[in-house]
Scaffold this active site. Structure first.
Site: not given
Ligand code: NAD
Length: 364
Positions: A89, A189-193
């Site tokens: 990473k 967390g309502v980002g991409h995923v």
């Protein structure tokens, strides 16, 4: 392997030794403002593949800690998912709103290239398929490039689908039925995923609560899914919910949050959800909360980018992501049988594969 994470009192080498890292590379370019750390944890199974995270860390130590923990998680993720990949990473230190330039990505691409394929990069928090496109000008050791360039694009839909599968398996274990219809799920967390996951949950008929520190993401999600309910970040554990889905950053499952939690299941996309697996894994068992190990449930994106290296086939990827359901149930069984927490059960299965394949590779 039972590291404790008192990093600050130890040197980078002590941490590498304790967590089993092979190599850590520090990259600096004053011209583009690039400060990056590439951590290669273990290449027993193959080249170390893992995304590049861009984050405004409070200190360089925090960035090192993140790179070390995240890369170790990638070794386990690849191993448990049956992939022939090692764990790596990278983190880039900086403000995502201002630091991104073509020069930064290309300089970073050159650093990745200098490792000759030992590390292969991809997207992570604050990095996109567009950024991978710039990196790909300087190196072939990059995945998750846009579809118009022959890549597989954003891995998040696959990660979200895998999380949905793991969540259904947890429901099956907890309630004897894997339907999520009518279940109350909090997506943090309502980002991409998080947004793709919300889509699957709404489609299944779940009641979805969302929270995010970024109001633009909240607005975007509300526009897509009118039935979701928005919750303040500091009130999330007051809610009476069935499933907590951490889809923001790590360490949200800690002593303070576990003490407040009323949900019977934790199943989400974030990496390193347990602040300290040795403390919080057993604590969840004691509290009767079923935890789906993060590196198992969020492997969909890795399964997808790995397929780019082997000749991409979307149906095969979906089939492989669906296997997360069965693997989750296997881990619950081992946890019960061995009387160990679920994270440890998942680690044991991954470590066994690492040992077995190391033995295979050592033979003619
Ligand atoms: P993202 O950056 O698109 O979304 C993360 C969201 O979390 C953002 O909207 C952000 O504002 C929000 N957030 C940050 N801190 C928060 C807080 N304290 N409370 C509420 N919201 C907060 O990232 P993503 O790609 O959706 O990934 C989400 C998580 O899943 C990360 O931990 C990532 O490492 C992990 N993950 C992602 C993938 C993938 O395919 N994208 C694969 C495996 C794991």
């Amino acid at each position: 392997m039972q590291p404790n994470f008192s990093f600050m009192q130890q040197s980078v080498f002590d941490n590498m030794q304790q967590m089993g890292h092979e190599q850590v590379v520090f990259c600096h370019d004053p011209h583009s403002g690039l400060n990056a750390i590439i951590a290669i944890h273990d290449t027993t199974l193959g080249p170390a593949l893992g995304g590049t995270r861009l984050w405004n860390y409070n200190s360089h130590e925090d960035a090192i800690i993140d790179a070390l923990r995240l890369s170790r998680g990638m070794t386990y993720k690849a191993a448990i998912s049956g992939l022939n990949l090692g764990g790596g990473k990278a983190v880039i230190i900086g403000d995502a709103a201002t630091i991104k330039t073509e020069a930064l990505w290309r300089r970073y691409g050159k650093f990745v290239n200098s490792l000759n394929g030992k590390y292969i990069t991809a997207e992570d928090v604050n990095t996109s398929a567009r950024d991978m496109e710039y990196i790909s000008i300087e190196t072939d050791f990059v995945t998750g490039v846009p579809e118009y360039m022959g890549g597989s694009g954003d891995p998040s839909p696959f990660t979200a689908y895998g999380v949905f599968m793991g969540m259904k398996a947890a429901a099956k274990k907890m309630w004897g039925n894997d339907s999520l219809t009518g279940r109350k799920v909090l997506v943090q967390g309502v980002g991409h995923v998080g947004q793709y996951l919300t889509g699957h949950l709404i489609e299944e008929g779940a009641k979805v609560y969302i929270t995010d520190i970024n109001q633009a993401k909240v607005k975007q999600t509300l526009e897509k899914f009118h039935s979701v309910e928005v919750v303040d970040g500091d009130k999330i554990f007051d809610l009476d919910i069935d499933i907590y889905a951490p889809c923001a950053l790590g360490a949200t499952v800690n002593t303070e949050s576990i003490n407040k939690m009323k949900c019977p299941i934790i199943a989400g996309a974030a990496n390193n959800q347990l602040a300290d697996e040795n403390v919080h894994g057993p604590m969840l068992i004691e509290k009767g909360i079923l935890y789906v190990p993060d590196f198992l449930i969020n492997a969909g994106g890795l399964i997808n980018v790995c397929a780019e290296l082997e000749g991409y086939n979307r149906e095969r990827v979906n089939g492989n992501v669906e296997k997360i359901y069965g693997r989750t149930l296997e881990i619950f069984d081992l946890s019960e049988k061995e009387k160990i927490h679920t994270q440890l059960a998942a680690m044991r299965i991954a470590e066994k594969r690492l040992k077995d394949i190391a033995n295979v590779k050592s033979r003619l």
